[in-house]
Design an enzyme around this catalytic site. Structure first.
Site, mmCIF file in Angstrom:
data_model
loop_
_atom_site.group_PDB
_atom_site.id
_atom_site.type_symbol
_atom_site.label_atom_id
_atom_site.label_comp_id
_atom_site.label_asym_id
_atom_site.label_seq_id
_atom_site.Cartn_x
_atom_site.Cartn_y
_atom_site.Cartn_z
ATOM 1 N N ARG A 168 7.872 20.360 -56.926
ATOM 2 C CA ARG A 168 6.704 20.335 -57.734
ATOM 3 C C ARG A 168 6.566 22.164 -56.622
ATOM 4 O O ARG A 168 5.358 21.992 -55.499
ATOM 5 C CB ARG A 168 6.371 19.723 -56.807
ATOM 6 C CG ARG A 168 5.602 18.271 -57.154
ATOM 7 C CD ARG A 168 5.322 18.371 -58.694
ATOM 8 N NE ARG A 168 5.830 16.833 -59.407
ATOM 9 C CZ ARG A 168 5.917 17.335 -60.276
ATOM 10 N NH1 ARG A 168 5.141 17.803 -61.595
ATOM 11 N NH2 ARG A 168 6.016 15.584 -61.476
ATOM 12 N N GLU B 31 8.744 4.652 -58.643
ATOM 13 C CA GLU B 31 8.544 5.751 -59.041
ATOM 14 C C GLU B 31 10.834 5.888 -59.876
ATOM 15 O O GLU B 31 11.240 6.549 -59.120
ATOM 16 C CB GLU B 31 8.406 7.281 -59.366
ATOM 17 C CG GLU B 31 6.986 7.424 -58.487
ATOM 18 C CD GLU B 31 6.505 8.864 -58.672
ATOM 19 O OE1 GLU B 31 5.575 9.249 -59.001
ATOM 20 O OE2 GLU B 31 6.862 9.702 -57.989
ATOM 21 N N ASP C 218 -2.492 10.166 -54.959
ATOM 22 C CA ASP C 218 -1.836 10.875 -55.298
ATOM 23 C C ASP C 218 -1.885 12.718 -54.869
ATOM 24 O O ASP C 218 -2.257 13.246 -55.570
ATOM 25 C CB ASP C 218 -0.881 11.084 -56.524
ATOM 26 C CG ASP C 218 -0.124 11.545 -56.111
ATOM 27 O OD1 ASP C 218 1.020 12.292 -55.449
ATOM 28 O OD2 ASP C 218 1.205 11.985 -57.626
ATOM 29 N N GLU D 57 0.472 20.744 -56.409
ATOM 30 C CA GLU D 57 0.905 19.992 -57.038
ATOM 31 C C GLU D 57 -0.272 20.175 -58.446
ATOM 32 O O GLU D 57 -0.801 20.329 -59.269
ATOM 33 C CB GLU D 57 1.539 19.074 -57.376
ATOM 34 C CG GLU D 57 1.606 18.158 -58.143
ATOM 35 C CD GLU D 57 2.567 16.994 -58.283
ATOM 36 O OE1 GLU D 57 2.950 16.591 -56.870
ATOM 37 O OE2 GLU D 57 2.673 15.852 -59.208
HETATM 38 O O1 GCW Z 1 3.127 13.785 -56.934
HETATM 39 C C1 GCW Z 1 4.170 13.079 -57.100
HETATM 40 C C2 GCW Z 1 4.771 13.855 -57.831
HETATM 41 C C3 GCW Z 1 6.240 13.420 -57.580
HETATM 42 C C4 GCW Z 1 6.874 13.324 -56.199
HETATM 43 C C5 GCW Z 1 5.960 11.858 -56.033
HETATM 44 C C6 GCW Z 1 6.299 11.121 -54.937
HETATM 45 C C7 GCW Z 1 8.381 13.610 -55.091
HETATM 46 O O2 GCW Z 1 4.129 14.364 -59.027
HETATM 47 O O3 GCW Z 1 7.276 14.834 -58.205
HETATM 48 O O4 GCW Z 1 8.301 12.971 -56.530
HETATM 49 O O5 GCW Z 1 4.892 12.822 -55.766
HETATM 50 O O6 GCW Z 1 4.804 11.689 -53.494
HETATM 51 O O7 GCW Z 1 7.296 10.884 -54.326
#
Ligand code: GCW
Length: 687
Positions: A166, A289, A362, A390
């Site tokens: 990102r 994730e 997010d 992002e």
């Molecule tokens: O916003 C999302 C992003 C991921 C990121 C994740 C997080 C580092 O798309 O790229 O990973 O959050 O905050 O862990």
């Protein structure tokens, strides 16, 4: 003669943004006279204190020398003691970690910077130079300031191969390949920029961490960096992969309750502290994730965090992220972090901080505040912001984020204080937007977000408009009309993005993977919460996510006072409407318009705001140096085009569901829905 030419040449140098807000552009007129009076021709800067200065005091003196010389066009400033009419640094020559509050006061003809640690003096010098840049009369300077929170950190999502997750400003600024022998000058310039804001911690690697970054060869690299940053008051932190004892330690488990695993981490922490005595600690993304974590062994987040906290002991901090979601929870992703963490309140060790994103999903252009703020009174919670944009158009769209963070920080939690008050004992972390681009941030305006983050972490009560103004003056111009124009542009820029991307509380409508551009039509990805459809829930009848008791009931995670206010679609702040409510397209809103009409208005507002920004920027042609003026002009042209893309593609898709006509004054989308759906972007910047 030759020297004269060289100097003339240097001052005509095109501005490329590398100097950030630390340009110290020469003052003019009265402001120049006043500062000339301060240390006049042949004058010197004095420092009380022993000849043997700490590296921090050296940095403070150097900054003062450079800053005053540039502001006053006097390149001959030198350091000497005891003279009159000078800036005096009145701080002990030793590193004091705790107390970095400072005062900067006119004292007769002198200015005295006082503090009880050398770092306080460095911070005071930056504050003085900021005031002088803002043309404050030196004899009127009277500041006393201390940071509101202990930790003011940047989190880098930088990978060891130089790719930044990102990241939209080039490659990583960290040259792991050549460290520890080679230390790039950028590492010092970076530390200096952070120190000018009071940022005091840096996590150098991505939370999606590679275990090999804990190997001894990396510890040597960290040592070199930490040594270089120490004078600027910056402690180094590292993101760790929870399964490291297995990945690189030769163990067959990473179970936090396994004595061998605990011993491995203990030895690892000792290795870090042997090399870097003021090492900050570990940041962990676990069971999120796909990252490993304690839940892989049936243990809780607190079991995992406390194990690392014990290894670190009172030498540092474990920062454990609350950004979790998993495929099993299909009811509402917005509820998961609260559900996993709130029951653990009071169970985290003293040196653990739980780091919570500003909103429950997010980093979207707008989210309500995260319900965990205020809900864990016995746990230190830190605020996580994303400086890199992002979800707000990367570095090509202009969006000043201070108003967004302010909106959340100032929000009452209904549980005994604002969000800012809930994080005061811990701090703020910002996901950095730096990269190898000459201007650091991918665009000139994105520097303002780094600046604003640092200023708010020092003082979350600073109004975002003040931050915009002081940044503008230091970065671009002291011309009053130009300042007003730029500040106005900045102050409405984020709201413009919300308008053309995610109006009225919509969220997560971006395309999959690279997260750029609209794709509200995506509904068939294997995990439900990867799909924009999951978030907007639009159909022929209406749009929005019902998070009231009749839906996912995420609203019940908020204090009653807040939940009651947001429970009714007619009384909720319309900016959060579709976050919490599924509303019929034709519903009549308190405004007298239908929801559909309100939505269309928001899209058009967003687009016309960007057009207005572009026009105003064009008018600033004479006030801004040509290189930076042109760069911003070009970004705004991209933003104008892409704002229309967002608006048109979104409207085309909603219309395909609701079949409603567009009112006469509303421009139809430029292309068909199929054309928008058919677009592919092999050239999009990576994820
Ligand atoms: O916003 C999302 C992003 C991921 C990121 C994740 C997080 C580092 O798309 O790229 O990973 O959050 O905050 O862990």
């Amino acid at each position: 003669m030759i020297l004269g030419c060289l100097l003339a040449d240097a001052s005509a140098k095109a501005e490329d943004g590398y100097d950030l807000w630390l340009r110290y552009a020469p003052l003019e007129g009265e402001a120049l006279d006043r500062i000339a009076g301060l240390h006049g021709p042949g004058a010197v800067i004095s420092s009380d204190g022993p000849a043997e200065a700490s590296a921090t005091m050296e940095a403070a003196r150097r900054e003062l020398g450079v800053g005053l010389a540039r502001l006053s066009r006097n390149s001959t400033s030198r350091l000497r003691s005891g003279a009159k009419g000078y800036v005096k640094l009145d701080c002990p020559e030793s590193r004091g970690d705790g107390d970095v509050g400072y005062s900067v006061r006119a004292d007769g003809a002198d200015i005295r910077i006082r503090g009880s640690s050398d770092l306080a003096c460095l911070y005071g010098v930056f504050a003085l130079l900021r005031e002088l840049s803002l043309e404050v009369d030196p004899v009127r300077i009277d500041i006393a300031s201390e940071p509101a929170m202990p930790l003011r950190m940047l989190n880098h999502w930088d990978n060891p191969d130089g790719h930044v997750e990102r990241g939209y400003a080039g490659r990583s600024i960290f040259d792991w390949w050549h460290l520890p022998e080679r230390l790039d000058q950028r590492m010092i310039d970076y530390a200096r920029a952070n120190a000018s804001l009071g940022i005091n911690g840096v996590v150098v690697n991505n939370v999606n961490a590679r275990a090999f970054m804990l190997e001894p060869r990396y510890i040597a690299k960290y040592k070199r960096l930490a040594d270089a940053w120490r004078p600027y008051g910056i402690r180094l932190y590292v993101s760790v992969r929870f399964s490291a004892p297995k990945d690189i330690g030769g163990l067959d488990s990473a179970d936090p309750l396994d004595p061998e695993v605990r011993a491995w981490w203990q030895a690892k922490a000792d290795e870090f502290y042997a090399a870097v005595p003021d090492f900050g600690g570990f940041l962990v993304k676990a069971n999120s994730e796909g990252q490993p974590g304690p839940q892989d062994y049936g243990r809780s987040h607190s079991d995992g965090a406390n194990m690392l906290a014990e290894a670190i002991g009172n030498r540092g901090t474990v920062i454990w992220r609350a950004f979790v979601y998993s495929a099993e929870d299909e009811t509402d992703r917005a509820k998961q972090a609260y559900g996993e963490f709130v029951p653990l309140d009071g169970q985290f060790a003293d040196n653990v901080i739980v780091q919570v994103k500003n909103g429950p999903i997010d980093f979207q252009p707008r989210e309500p505040f995260h319900p965990m703020f205020g809900a864990m009174p016995n746990t230190k919670l830190m605020f996580e912001a994303q400086i890199t944009k992002e979800y707000l158009g990367f570095a090509s769209h202009s969006a000043f984020l201070a108003p967004m963070w302010e909106e959340v920080l100032d929000h009452g939690t209904g549980r005994g204080g604002t969000v800012a008050e809930m994080v005061l004992p811990a701090g703020m972390a910002g996901v950095a937007n730096t990269g190898s681009d000459r201007n650091w941030s991918g665009s000139h305006f994105d520097q303002a977000n780094w600046y604003a983050f640092g200023r708010l972490a020092w003082d979350p009560e600073l109004p975002s408009e003040q931050i915009a103004r002081e940044w503008t003056v230091q970065t671009f111009t002291r011309e009053p009309e130009a300042i007003e124009k730029i500040v106005r542009m900045m102050m409405r820029s984020r709201e413009a993005v919300v308008g053309y991307m995610t109006p009225l509380g919509l969220a997560h409508l971006m395309d999959t993977g690279h997260h750029y551009g609209p794709a509200p039509w995506v509904c068939d990805l294997p995990r439900p919460e990867w799909n924009p459809c999951y978030y907007h829930r639009a159909d022929a009848e209406g749009i929005g996510f019902d998070r009231t008791a009749s839906g996912s009931d995420a609203l019940s995670q908020y204090a009653d006072r807040i939940a009651n206010r947001w429970d009714d679609p007619d009384t909720i702040d319309p900016r959060f409407l579709l976050w919490f409510h599924h509303v019929p397209w034709t519903a009549e809103r308190p405004s007298g318009l239908s929801l559909w009409e309100e939505l269309l208005n928001e899209y058009d507002r967003g687009v016309s705001e960007v057009d207005a920004m572009a026009r105003e920027w064009t008018d600033l042609f004479d006030a801004i140096d040509p290189q930076r003026h042109r760069a911003v002009t070009e970004s705004l042209a991209i933003q104008q085009r892409e704002a229309r893309w967002w608006r048109d593609a979104s409207i085309a898709y909603w219309q395909s569901l609701n079949g409603l006509p567009l009112p006469e004054n509303v421009r139809p989308p430029a292309e068909s829905l199929d054309a928008y759906i058919g677009r592919t972007f092999p050239e999009a910047p990576g994820q």
